[in-house]
Structures are given as structure tokens and as C-alpha cells.
Design a protein around this motif. Structure first.
Motif, PDB file in Angstrom:
ATOM      1  N   HIS A 165      50.435  19.534  69.291  1.00 13.83           N
ATOM      2  CA  HIS A 165      49.448  19.381  68.223  1.00 13.83           C
ATOM      3  C   HIS A 165      49.638  18.035  67.535  1.00 13.83           C
ATOM      4  N   SER A 166      48.538  17.452  67.152  1.00 12.10           N
ATOM      5  CA  SER A 166      48.635  16.130  66.507  1.00 12.10           C
ATOM      6  C   SER A 166      47.393  15.888  65.662  1.00 12.10           C
ATOM      7  N   ILE A 167      47.175  16.729  64.662  1.00 10.75           N
ATOM      8  CA  ILE A 167      46.043  16.458  63.785  1.00 10.75           C
ATOM      9  C   ILE A 167      46.437  15.334  62.830  1.00 10.75           C
ATOM     10  N   SER A 168      45.450  14.594  62.386  1.00 13.80           N
ATOM     11  CA  SER A 168      45.733  13.465  61.496  1.00 13.80           C
ATOM     12  C   SER A 168      46.004  13.967  60.083  1.00 13.80           C
ATOM     13  N   GLU A 169      46.615  13.105  59.290  1.00 18.63           N
ATOM     14  CA  GLU A 169      46.876  13.487  57.900  1.00 18.63           C
ATOM     15  C   GLU A 169      45.567  13.653  57.135  1.00 18.63           C
ATOM     16  N   ASN A 170      44.546  12.865  57.487  1.00 15.35           N
ATOM     17  CA  ASN A 170      43.241  13.013  56.835  1.00 15.35           C
ATOM     18  C   ASN A 170      42.630  14.383  57.128  1.00 15.35           C
ATOM     19  N   ASP A 171      42.772  14.837  58.374  1.00 11.20           N
ATOM     20  CA  ASP A 171      42.292  16.177  58.721  1.00 11.20           C
ATOM     21  C   ASP A 171      43.061  17.237  57.935  1.00 11.20           C
ATOM     22  N   PHE A 172      44.368  17.046  57.834  1.00  9.94           N
ATOM     23  CA  PHE A 172      45.190  17.986  57.077  1.00  9.94           C
ATOM     24  C   PHE A 172      44.763  18.021  55.610  1.00  9.94           C
ATOM     25  N   LEU A 173      44.510  16.866  55.015  1.00  4.85           N
ATOM     26  CA  LEU A 173      44.139  16.819  53.602  1.00  4.85           C
ATOM     27  C   LEU A 173      42.805  17.532  53.352  1.00  4.85           C
ATOM     28  N   TRP A 174      41.876  17.420  54.310  1.00  2.00           N
ATOM     29  CA  TRP A 174      40.628  18.178  54.169  1.00  2.00           C
ATOM     30  C   TRP A 174      40.917  19.673  54.217  1.00  2.00           C
ATOM     31  N   TRP A 175      41.701  20.100  55.213  1.00  2.00           N
ATOM     32  CA  TRP A 175      42.043  21.516  55.386  1.00  2.00           C
ATOM     33  C   TRP A 175      42.793  22.053  54.168  1.00  2.00           C
ATOM     34  N   LYS A 176      43.655  21.228  53.616  1.00  2.00           N
ATOM     35  CA  LYS A 176      44.479  21.620  52.474  1.00  2.00           C
ATOM     36  C   LYS A 176      43.636  22.008  51.266  1.00  2.00           C
ATOM     37  N   LYS A 177      42.457  21.402  51.139  1.00  2.00           N
ATOM     38  CA  LYS A 177      41.600  21.659  49.972  1.00  2.00           C
ATOM     39  C   LYS A 177      40.910  23.017  50.029  1.00  2.00           C
ATOM     40  N   ILE A 178      40.837  23.630  51.227  1.00  2.44           N
ATOM     41  CA  ILE A 178      40.142  24.915  51.345  1.00  2.44           C
ATOM     42  C   ILE A 178      40.715  25.924  50.366  1.00  2.44           C
ATOM     43  N   LYS A 179      42.039  26.016  50.325  1.00  6.39           N
ATOM     44  CA  LYS A 179      42.708  26.967  49.428  1.00  6.39           C
ATOM     45  C   LYS A 179      43.635  26.268  48.435  1.00  6.39           C
ATOM     46  N   GLN A 180      43.380  24.974  48.223  1.00  3.88           N
ATOM     47  CA  GLN A 180      44.172  24.200  47.258  1.00  3.88           C
ATOM     48  C   GLN A 180      45.675  24.315  47.554  1.00  3.88           C
ATOM     49  N   GLU A 181      46.053  23.975  48.786  1.00  5.99           N
ATOM     50  CA  GLU A 181      47.435  24.064  49.226  1.00  5.99           C
ATOM     51  C   GLU A 181      48.371  23.175  48.410  1.00  5.99           C
ATOM     52  N   LYS A 182      49.591  23.650  48.246  1.00  7.77           N
ATOM     53  CA  LYS A 182      50.604  22.850  47.545  1.00  7.77           C
ATOM     54  C   LYS A 182      51.550  22.150  48.515  1.00  7.77           C
ATOM     55  N   TYR A 183      51.529  22.574  49.796  1.00  7.46           N
ATOM     56  CA  TYR A 183      52.465  22.014  50.766  1.00  7.46           C
ATOM     57  C   TYR A 183      51.972  20.668  51.291  1.00  7.46           C
ATOM     58  N   ASP A 184      52.921  19.863  51.774  1.00  7.76           N
ATOM     59  CA  ASP A 184      52.552  18.542  52.267  1.00  7.76           C
ATOM     60  C   ASP A 184      52.423  18.535  53.800  1.00  7.76           C
ATOM     61  N   PHE A 185      52.066  17.381  54.323  1.00  5.79           N
ATOM     62  CA  PHE A 185      51.790  17.227  55.745  1.00  5.79           C
ATOM     63  C   PHE A 185      53.047  17.471  56.582  1.00  5.79           C
ATOM     64  N   ALA A 186      54.193  17.044  56.096  1.00  3.70           N
ATOM     65  CA  ALA A 186      55.442  17.237  56.833  1.00  3.70           C
ATOM     66  C   ALA A 186      55.760  18.718  56.972  1.00  3.70           C
ATOM     67  N   PHE A 187      55.537  19.480  55.899  1.00  2.00           N
ATOM     68  CA  PHE A 187      55.797  20.916  55.951  1.00  2.00           C
ATOM     69  C   PHE A 187      54.826  21.600  56.921  1.00  2.00           C
ATOM     70  N   PHE A 188      53.583  21.142  56.925  1.00  3.96           N
ATOM     71  CA  PHE A 188      52.596  21.684  57.861  1.00  3.96           C
ATOM     72  C   PHE A 188      53.077  21.503  59.304  1.00  3.96           C
ATOM     73  N   ASN A 189      53.471  20.286  59.654  1.00  2.00           N
ATOM     74  CA  ASN A 189      53.897  20.001  61.022  1.00  2.00           C
ATOM     75  C   ASN A 189      55.138  20.806  61.408  1.00  2.00           C
ATOM     76  N   ALA A 190      56.079  20.934  60.471  1.00  2.00           N
ATOM     77  CA  ALA A 190      57.297  21.697  60.749  1.00  2.00           C
ATOM     78  C   ALA A 190      56.970  23.168  60.971  1.00  2.00           C
ATOM     79  N   THR A 191      56.035  23.690  60.185  1.00  2.00           N
ATOM     80  CA  THR A 191      55.655  25.096  60.310  1.00  2.00           C
ATOM     81  C   THR A 191      54.941  25.365  61.625  1.00  2.00           C
ATOM     82  N   VAL A 192      54.022  24.487  61.997  1.00  2.00           N
ATOM     83  CA  VAL A 192      53.305  24.670  63.256  1.00  2.00           C
ATOM     84  C   VAL A 192      54.263  24.528  64.443  1.00  2.00           C
ATOM     85  N   ASP A 193      55.246  23.642  64.329  1.00  2.00           N
ATOM     86  CA  ASP A 193      56.267  23.531  65.379  1.00  2.00           C
ATOM     87  C   ASP A 193      56.996  24.861  65.551  1.00  2.00           C
ATOM     88  N   LYS A 194      57.288  25.507  64.446  1.00  2.00           N
ATOM     89  CA  LYS A 194      57.990  26.791  64.504  1.00  2.00           C
ATOM     90  C   LYS A 194      57.112  27.857  65.152  1.00  2.00           C
TER      91      LYS A 194
END
Length: 312
Positions: free
Chosen positions: A73-102
Motif C-alpha cells: 500500500h502506498s497512498i499519499s499523505e494528501n489522500d490520507f489527510l482527505w480520509w482523515k477528515k471523514i471522522k475528524q481523525e486524531k492520528y497521523d500519517f505515520a500511525f496510519f501506515n504502521a497500522t495498515v502494515d500490521k
């Protein structure tokens, strides 16, 4: 598919049609979606393929991000920031990538082949939950499709005549989760970081509890694809696309022919569900641009990219 498989498929389909036509035939049904035979097309072996015809439509499909997260997986940070706004996420891009890796460590995620093949005819039914399915008697027709993709709670038991019995894929997220059988694909729609954590616990965990779904049959919708559908297809209408419209959008990429059932309002204008009794009339669609989405679906029908069954 070899000749013997095609011959068997033709025979089974003819027997099914013979058995259901006297009771369920509706003259408004367009049975041309069943392309059994040696017809050839430039992109698939169906009589009519989604990518055939208008090159502009094909270019729009080809320009889309992958609909499902691939293992690399390799979504861009801009894509992540758009997705993050859906539910007003507090987590950052690094945490997203680490979680998806898991997630990928625990689940052999499927990334469905989106490329059409001249030797394949994959016919899909997208079954929404609109009240317009009540009294439709579409059940036998729905069950004839190769893929039957249902959404959220959408039950079949007790509604077989109208919605069918077959389910090959079930679109869900934690708030709409239900137990799936061992052969049904879980098409997981993540709207927030907790959804990925929930997936690990309820499907990928090795704890001594029943798994919600077969962990070998999990597909995760790509947040970049969600953004693409919102910005390109819906022109940024609404807060984000509905589950139903995103399901239709990814089906245009993995299927060769698409039939759409159970979308839109019922004949009284209500946006209710076929499995619920309407107590209060509901003419709204919440955060989603339901009417705009349905107009797009009708346009897809008009240009013959889908077959829309409007129900009762």
C-alpha cells in the motif's frame, strides 16, 4: 472458462430460467446481461463490456486509483489527510501506515484483479437496501449473477423472493458488521483508524473466539479510491460518498457487466430499507448526496454502462 464449464453454465441457467419464469417473470427485466455464448468483445467475453464504447469513460475508469489496498500500500499523505477528515481523525500519517502494515501481517488481503480479460465474463449484481425491492420479485434474477455484492445488514432470510439468497461479497464496516459464512468475501470499508484496529481484533486475531469472516477473503477499500469517487465522480458533493455509490464505483472496475438493484427511493419517495417498516416518512439522505448519486446512476444506465432495476 473452458468449453465444458461454459456448456454447464448455459444448461444450469436455462433450467433456472425455465423454473422461475412462470412465477417471477417481469416483462421489464432486461435479460441481455446474461451473455452465455461465444460472443467476443474487445475487452471481455461478455456480449457487452463496461470498457467497450466511449473511450472517455474508459479513460476515467483507468485513471482511478486501485479500488482495494494492495499489500504494498502506498497512498499519499494528501489522500490520507482527505480520509482523515471523514471522522475528524486524531492520528497521523505515520500511525496510519504502521497500522495498515500490521493488518497486512495478520491478513492475506485480496487485491482483486481490475484488468479486463478477453476470456472472462464476470457478471455482477450490486444489491442495495432500498425499500423499492419490496414486491420486486427480483430474487431469482439476482441469484443468476456471478458476483452478488450486498451491503451492510441487508438480510436475505425472509426476503428471498425479492432479494435472492446468494451472497459472494458483503460490504461492511464495524457499525454494520454481521457474521459472514466461510465463503463470503468481506469487503471492508474503513472510515476511521479505529476501523482498522477493529478489523485486526475481529478478523485477524488468533484469540479463541469466532472470527467475523474468513480472513483469507478480506478486501479493504482504498482511502485514495474513496477520495477519487468523491472528487471526480461526485464533484465534491456531500461530505463523502455513500457506501452504496462506492460499491457501485468499484464494481465498474472489477466486473465486466453490472446490474444494480435496490438503489434510490421507493415509489413513495422514501429512502428507507426493504427490511424495515417505515414509521416516519424519510425523504432525506443524511450526509450523502443521495439524489445526486442516483442521478449519476441513471446516467450510467442511459449510456449503457450498467443495467438499473428500479424496483417496486
Amino acid at each position: 472458462m473452458n468449453y465444458r464449464q461454459k456448456k454447464s453454465r448455459v444448461l444450469i441457467s436455462l433450467l433456472l430460467c425455465i423454473s422461475v419464469i412462470p412465477m417471477f417473470f417481469n416483462p421489464s427485466w432486461n435479460l441481455s446481461v446474461y451473455s452465455f455464448g461465444p460472443w467476443k468483445s474487445s475487452f471481455c467475453s461478455c456480449l457487452k463490456c463496461i470498457r467497450d464504447g466511449d473511450p472517455r469513460f474508459r479513460e476515467q475508469i483507468d485513471a482511478s486509483p486501485e479500488p482495494f489496498l494492495p499489500r504494498k500500500h502506498s497512498i499519499s499523505e494528501n489522500d490520507f489527510l482527505w480520509w482523515k477528515k471523514i471522522k475528524q481523525e486524531k492520528y497521523d500519517f505515520a500511525f496510519f501506515n504502521a497500522t495498515v502494515d500490521k493488518v497486512f501481517e495478520m491478513l492475506p488481503i485480496i487485491s482483486e484483479d481490475v484488468e479486463p480479460r478477453p476470456d472472462r465474463c464476470r457478471i455482477c449484481a450490486i444489491v442495495g437496501n432500498s425499500g423499492n425491492l419490496n414486491g420486486s420479485r427480483y430474487g431469482p434474477l439476482i441469484d443468476l449473477h456471478d458476483f452478488v455484492i450486498r451491503m451492510n445488514y441487508g438480510p436475505t432470510r425472509g426476503f428471498e423472493v425479492d432479494v435472492g439468497t446468494k451472497t459472494t461479497h458483503r460490504v461492511m464496516y464495524p457499525e454494520t458488521a454481521s457474521l459472514l459464512d466461510h465463503t463470503t468475501h468481506l469487503v471492508f470499508f474503513p472510515f476511521k483508524m479505529e476501523d482498522f484496529l477493529w478489523l485486526i481484533e475481529n478478523v485477524g486475531s488468533d484469540l479463541n473466539k469466532q472470527s467475523l469472516a474468513n480472513k483469507n477473503l478480506v478486501m479493504i477499500l482504498n482511502p485514495a479510491f474513496m477520495k477519487h469517487v468523491h472528487q471526480v465522480w461526485l464533484q465534491k458533493k456531500g461530505a463523502y460518498p455513500s457506501t452504496g455509490f462506492m460499491t457501485l464505483a468499484f464494481s465498474l472496475m472489477i466486473c465486466d457487466e453490472v446490474s444494480v438493484f435496490g438503489f434510490g427511493a421507493d415509489s413513495d419517495g422514501n429512502w428507507g430499507h426493504y427490511f424495515e417498516k417505515i414509521k416516519v416518512q424519510n425523504f432525506g439522505t443524511g450526509y450523502h448526496p443521495g439524489k445526486y448519486e442516483y442521478n449519476l446512476i441513471q446516467q450510467l444506465q442511459k449510456i449503457q454502462k450498467i443495467t438499473l432495476y428500479k424496483g417496486h
